[in-house]
Design a protein around this motif. Structure first.
Motif, PDB file in Angstrom:
ATOM      1  N   ILE A  65       0.832  -1.206   0.000  1.00  0.00           N
ATOM      2  CA  ILE A  65       0.000   0.000   0.000  1.00  0.00           C
ATOM      3  C   ILE A  65       0.865   1.253   0.000  1.00  0.00           C
ATOM      4  CG2 ILE A  65      -1.607   1.359   1.399  1.00  0.00           C
ATOM      5  CD1 ILE A  65      -2.886  -1.257   2.293  1.00  0.00           C
ATOM      6  N   TYR A  69       0.761   3.536  -3.449  1.00  0.00           N
ATOM      7  CA  TYR A  69       0.108   4.839  -3.357  1.00  0.00           C
ATOM      8  C   TYR A  69       1.095   5.991  -3.265  1.00  0.00           C
ATOM      9  CZ  TYR A  69      -4.498   2.781  -3.318  1.00  0.00           C
ATOM     10  OH  TYR A  69      -5.643   2.118  -3.688  1.00  0.00           O
ATOM     11  N   VAL A  72       1.282   6.693  -6.791  1.00  0.00           N
ATOM     12  CA  VAL A  72       0.044   7.356  -7.215  1.00  0.00           C
ATOM     13  C   VAL A  72       0.075   8.833  -6.838  1.00  0.00           C
ATOM     14  CG1 VAL A  72      -2.447   7.485  -6.835  1.00  0.00           C
ATOM     15  CG2 VAL A  72      -1.356   5.259  -7.152  1.00  0.00           C
ATOM     16  N   GLU A  73       0.455   9.122  -5.585  1.00  0.00           N
ATOM     17  CA  GLU A  73       0.505  10.513  -5.135  1.00  0.00           C
ATOM     18  C   GLU A  73       1.531  11.324  -5.916  1.00  0.00           C
ATOM     19  OE1 GLU A  73      -1.194  12.338  -2.627  1.00  0.00           O
ATOM     20  OE2 GLU A  73      -2.589  10.683  -2.744  1.00  0.00           O
ATOM     21  N   SER A  78      -0.918   5.072 -12.150  1.00  0.00           N
ATOM     22  CA  SER A  78      -2.367   5.186 -12.040  1.00  0.00           C
ATOM     23  C   SER A  78      -2.903   3.895 -11.426  1.00  0.00           C
ATOM     24  CB  SER A  78      -2.991   5.409 -13.424  1.00  0.00           C
ATOM     25  OG  SER A  78      -4.392   5.464 -13.332  1.00  0.00           O
ATOM     26  N   ARG A  81      -8.391   4.153  -6.473  1.00  0.00           N
ATOM     27  CA  ARG A  81      -8.449   4.657  -5.104  1.00  0.00           C
ATOM     28  C   ARG A  81      -9.873   4.454  -4.608  1.00  0.00           C
ATOM     29  NH1 ARG A  81      -5.362  10.414  -5.118  1.00  0.00           N
ATOM     30  NH2 ARG A  81      -6.332  10.432  -3.050  1.00  0.00           N
ATOM     31  N   GLN A  83     -13.194   4.669  -2.890  1.00  0.00           N
ATOM     32  CA  GLN A  83     -13.759   5.720  -2.064  1.00  0.00           C
ATOM     33  C   GLN A  83     -15.223   5.925  -2.415  1.00  0.00           C
ATOM     34  OE1 GLN A  83     -12.248   9.751  -3.149  1.00  0.00           O
ATOM     35  NE2 GLN A  83     -11.084   8.652  -4.714  1.00  0.00           N
ATOM     36  N   ARG A 116     -15.452  11.396  -0.003  1.00  0.00           N
ATOM     37  CA  ARG A 116     -14.265  11.352  -0.868  1.00  0.00           C
ATOM     38  C   ARG A 116     -12.990  11.338  -0.027  1.00  0.00           C
ATOM     39  NH1 ARG A 116     -13.199  15.612  -3.242  1.00  0.00           N
ATOM     40  NH2 ARG A 116     -11.915  14.712  -4.888  1.00  0.00           N
ATOM     41  N   ALA A 120      -4.135   9.707  -0.393  1.00  0.00           N
ATOM     42  CA  ALA A 120      -4.066   8.254  -0.226  1.00  0.00           C
ATOM     43  C   ALA A 120      -3.445   7.819   1.098  1.00  0.00           C
ATOM     44  CB  ALA A 120      -3.277   7.643  -1.388  1.00  0.00           C
ATOM     45  N   THR A 121      -2.924   8.757   1.868  1.00  0.00           N
ATOM     46  CA  THR A 121      -2.302   8.394   3.138  1.00  0.00           C
ATOM     47  C   THR A 121      -3.278   7.666   4.064  1.00  0.00           C
ATOM     48  OG1 THR A 121      -1.192  10.526   2.881  1.00  0.00           O
ATOM     49  CG2 THR A 121      -0.752   9.301   4.893  1.00  0.00           C
ATOM     50  N   TYR A 123      -5.387   5.372   3.391  1.00  0.00           N
ATOM     51  CA  TYR A 123      -5.425   3.930   3.151  1.00  0.00           C
ATOM     52  C   TYR A 123      -4.391   3.211   4.013  1.00  0.00           C
ATOM     53  CZ  TYR A 123      -8.085   5.215  -1.027  1.00  0.00           C
ATOM     54  OH  TYR A 123      -9.022   5.730  -1.887  1.00  0.00           O
ATOM     55  N   ARG A 182       1.066  16.772  -1.949  1.00  0.00           N
ATOM     56  CA  ARG A 182       1.029  15.412  -2.491  1.00  0.00           C
ATOM     57  C   ARG A 182       2.426  14.784  -2.489  1.00  0.00           C
ATOM     58  NH1 ARG A 182      -3.630  13.702  -3.943  1.00  0.00           N
ATOM     59  NH2 ARG A 182      -5.314  15.136  -4.501  1.00  0.00           N
TER      60      ARG A 182
END
Length: 204
Positions: A65, A69, A72-73, A78, A81, A83, A116, A120-121, A123, A182
């Protein structure tokens, strides 16, 4: 949410009152985040029947994870996510009034998983709470996340002005810093993922 809460707080402060709605929002954020940690860690504690065999798996999941992520950030990868694509309804304010809606908004946003997820932190933190399986520890730790939900109001609130122009200027000023935020999240995620994989390798 800042745009919704601040005008309400302005009205209360202009009347010479303590902004009860903002205080209720802060309390709701902390309680919601605490309940998130409490419930997720509680489920983890119930399912963690064999800690010795699941520890390595938990480290692997946390590491994956964190690394995925982080990419991703950083806009390198891609990846979905998961949500709920919802916002808290503004109509609730008309039904509940200031402090009531502040408490409800804060609780839902503090819980984090019912709306929303902008970064991503969360997760990684939720996965950690599940893995650690200690409800009170996880609840207290997740309360920091709830405090983070309140901080924009705490920072912007003192710069109030007529119809909220001052807060609008601050929001516009902060917008260019989102890539930096980010990047900071990506760094935290990458460090946490690397640390988890490092522990996994040492265990093996």
């Amino acid at each position: 949410m800042v745009a919704t809460m601040l005008p309400i707080g302005y009205g209360e402060m202009r009347q010479g009152h303590i902004p009860a709605t903002i205080v209720a929002y802060a309390a709701g954020s902390l309680v919601g985040a605490f309940f998130l940690g409490l419930s997720v860690a509680g489920v983890g504690a119930l399912l963690n029947l064999h800690p010795s065999t699941s520890f390595g798996l938990c480290l692997a999941i946390l590491g994956a994870i964190g690394v995925v992520y982080a990419l991703v950030e950083a806009s390198i990868l891609s990846f979905p996510r998961p949500q709920v694509q919802r916002q808290v309804p503004v109509r609730w304010y008309k039904a509940l009034g200031g402090p009531g809606v502040g408490l409800l908004y804060g609780g839902i946003l503090g819980f984090g998983l019912a709306t929303r997820i902008p970064f991503a932190t969360l997760y990684l933190v939720v996965a950690w709470a599940f893995a650690v399986g200690r409800p009170l520890v996880a609840g207290a730790t997740l309360s920091v996340y709830g405090l983070g939900k309140f901080m924009p109001l705490a920072l912007i609130g003192p710069h109030r002005g007529g119809e909220g122009e001052a807060s609008d200027r601050i929001l516009v000023t902060l917008a260019p810093f989102e890539p930096l935020i980010r990047l900071a999240n990506a760094t935290v995620l990458a460090c946490a993922g690397g640390w988890s994989f490092g522990l996994l390798i040492r265990q093996g």
